[in-house]
Write an enzyme that holds these catalytic residues in place. Structure first.
Site, PDB file in Angstrom:
ATOM      1  N   ASP A   1      12.865 -33.665  19.757  1.00 62.00           N
ATOM      2  CA  ASP A   1      12.628 -34.819  18.867  1.00 62.00           C
ATOM      3  C   ASP A   1      11.672 -35.848  19.474  1.00 62.00           C
ATOM      4  O   ASP A   1      11.815 -37.056  19.249  1.00 62.00           O
ATOM      5  CB  ASP A   1      13.969 -35.502  18.499  1.00 62.00           C
ATOM      6  CG  ASP A   1      14.898 -34.563  17.737  1.00 62.00           C
ATOM      7  OD1 ASP A   1      14.403 -33.674  17.030  1.00 62.00           O
ATOM      8  OD2 ASP A   1      16.133 -34.721  17.869  1.00 62.00           O
TER       9      ASP A   1
ATOM     10  N   SER B   1      12.232 -39.444   9.978  1.00 60.27           N
ATOM     11  CA  SER B   1      10.906 -39.237  10.568  1.00 60.27           C
ATOM     12  C   SER B   1      10.475 -37.792  10.365  1.00 60.27           C
ATOM     13  O   SER B   1      11.300 -36.879  10.455  1.00 60.27           O
ATOM     14  CB  SER B   1      10.951 -39.480  12.092  1.00 60.27           C
ATOM     15  OG  SER B   1      11.501 -40.738  12.394  1.00 60.27           O
TER      16      SER B   1
ATOM     17  N   HIS C   1      13.575 -35.248  10.889  1.00 62.29           N
ATOM     18  CA  HIS C   1      14.723 -35.694  11.689  1.00 62.29           C
ATOM     19  C   HIS C   1      15.295 -36.974  11.074  1.00 62.29           C
ATOM     20  O   HIS C   1      14.543 -37.924  10.795  1.00 62.29           O
ATOM     21  CB  HIS C   1      14.286 -35.954  13.136  1.00 62.29           C
ATOM     22  CG  HIS C   1      15.419 -36.380  14.003  1.00 62.29           C
ATOM     23  ND1 HIS C   1      16.371 -35.495  14.485  1.00 62.29           N
ATOM     24  CD2 HIS C   1      15.784 -37.606  14.451  1.00 62.29           C
ATOM     25  CE1 HIS C   1      17.268 -36.160  15.194  1.00 62.29           C
ATOM     26  NE2 HIS C   1      16.935 -37.440  15.195  1.00 62.29           N
TER      27      HIS C   1
ATOM     28  N   ASN D   1       8.798 -31.112  12.147  1.00 61.23           N
ATOM     29  CA  ASN D   1      10.248 -31.198  11.952  1.00 61.23           C
ATOM     30  C   ASN D   1      10.571 -32.473  11.180  1.00 61.23           C
ATOM     31  O   ASN D   1       9.862 -33.471  11.285  1.00 61.23           O
ATOM     32  CB  ASN D   1      10.937 -31.256  13.322  1.00 61.23           C
ATOM     33  CG  ASN D   1      12.445 -31.339  13.217  1.00 61.23           C
ATOM     34  OD1 ASN D   1      13.076 -30.660  12.397  1.00 61.23           O
ATOM     35  ND2 ASN D   1      13.054 -32.185  14.040  1.00 61.23           N
TER      36      ASN D   1
HETATM   37  C1  GAR Z   1      18.680 -32.939   7.224  1.00 59.15           C
HETATM   38  O1  GAR Z   1      19.272 -34.206   7.133  1.00 59.15           O
HETATM   39  C2  GAR Z   1      17.671 -32.909   8.355  1.00 59.15           C
HETATM   40  O2  GAR Z   1      16.964 -34.103   8.504  1.00 59.15           O
HETATM   41  C3  GAR Z   1      18.578 -32.657   9.524  1.00 59.15           C
HETATM   42  O3  GAR Z   1      19.503 -31.705   9.078  1.00 59.15           O
HETATM   43  C4  GAR Z   1      19.701 -31.902   7.681  1.00 59.15           C
HETATM   44  C5  GAR Z   1      19.487 -30.578   6.997  1.00 59.15           C
HETATM   45  O4  GAR Z   1      19.833 -30.676   5.647  1.00 59.15           O
HETATM   46  N1  GAR Z   1      17.849 -32.196  10.674  1.00 59.15           N
HETATM   47  C6  GAR Z   1      18.182 -32.506  11.909  1.00 59.15           C
HETATM   48  O5  GAR Z   1      19.157 -33.166  12.202  1.00 59.15           O
HETATM   49  C7  GAR Z   1      17.244 -31.934  12.953  1.00 59.15           C
HETATM   50  N2  GAR Z   1      17.472 -32.571  14.209  1.00 59.15           N
HETATM   51  P1  GAR Z   1      19.294 -29.622   4.615  1.00 59.15           P
HETATM   52  O6  GAR Z   1      19.691 -28.234   5.151  1.00 59.15           O
HETATM   53  O7  GAR Z   1      20.019 -29.946   3.343  1.00 59.15           O
HETATM   54  O8  GAR Z   1      17.809 -29.779   4.514  1.00 59.15           O
END
Ligand code: GAR
Length: 224
Positions: free
Chosen positions: A150, A141, A114, A112
């Site tokens: 997480d 991360s 994060h 994942n």
């Molecule tokens: C990203 O910032 C990712 O790191 C986060 O969601 C966003 C997705 O953006 N993920 C989390 O928060 C998971 N806990 P994207 O759809 O443009 O890749």
């Protein structure tokens, strides 16, 4: 003997705009592509699905709303992933907590991304919380997924200094730039054998992968 795993085939799970998925797909288009994307799946209608489909990738909308239980939804998701031939699952903005049963089915093969320097700021609203705490540093991360949210071993992180003028929007945009560099690098490293994950333990065999990265000023790459 080559440590390369030319068979690294990934399923990318998304829930929204899909910019990380796009960054992963961009790597597949390069001459040195080290992994394939077998499937892009979403648990709800997501903009990223049409981006993936326009890029010629196989997509699946496995809409949670079409299933009477989380268990049935995850079963359909698992079956689609298995049918695609993927041997790794990469969560890229997949905003649903996977059950322990699902994680056990793909044990040690789910990672994942994060947007925080784990173990700080698990969960949601990471940029807002880092700013509220006046953190000097923030970042992103990539970690192994375990049944605890997480919480799995960190494979790599990128850190940047928080600026006094940063807002939630500016900070999330600066972190997103790092996300798009870090995630393809980590998956490429899994494919090449530069990093191995054995029984939840991260072991970097070759950190020269960092040399090929062009990082924004003041960014630090941290190996897990
Ligand atoms: C990203 O910032 C990712 O790191 C986060 O969601 C966003 C997705 O953006 N993920 C989390 O928060 C998971 N806990 P994207 O759809 O443009 O890749």
């Amino acid at each position: 003997m080559s440590r390369a795993n030319s068979q690294l085939k990934i399923a990318v799970l998304i829930s929204g705009r899909g910019s990380n998925m796009q960054a992963l797909a961009n790597h597949v288009e390069t001459p040195n592509a080290s992994y394939q994307i077998c499937l892009v799946a979403a648990n709800k209608p997501a903009d990223g699905l049409s981006i993936a489909s326009d890029a010629g990738l196989s997509t699946a909308l496995i809409d949670r709303k079409s299933y009477t239980s989380k268990q049935n939804h995850e079963r359909a998701l698992a079956e689609a992933i298995e049918a695609s031939g993927a041997n790794w699952i990469c969560l890229a903005g997949y905003m649903s907590v996977l059950s322990a049963d699902f994680i056990a089915r793909f044990e040690g093969k789910i990672i994942n991304i994060h947007p925080s320097l784990l173990p700080d700021y698990k969960g949601l609203h990471t940029h807002e919380r880092a700013l509220a705490d006046s953190q000097k540093f923030h970042g992103v991360s990539v970690h192994l997924v375990t049944p605890v949210l997480d919480d799995g071993a960190v494979i790599a992180q990128m850190r940047l200094p928080v600026r006094s003028a940063d807002t939630q929007e500016s900070l999330s945009a600066r972190v997103l730039v790092l996300e798009h560099i870090l995630y393809p690098m980590v998956i490429g490293s899994l494919a090449s054998g530069a990093v191995t994950l054995d029984a939840g333990q991260v072991c970097w065999q070759d950190i020269s992968v960092a040399n090929a990265l062009s990082l924004p000023e003041d960014t630090t790459l941290i190996f897990g």
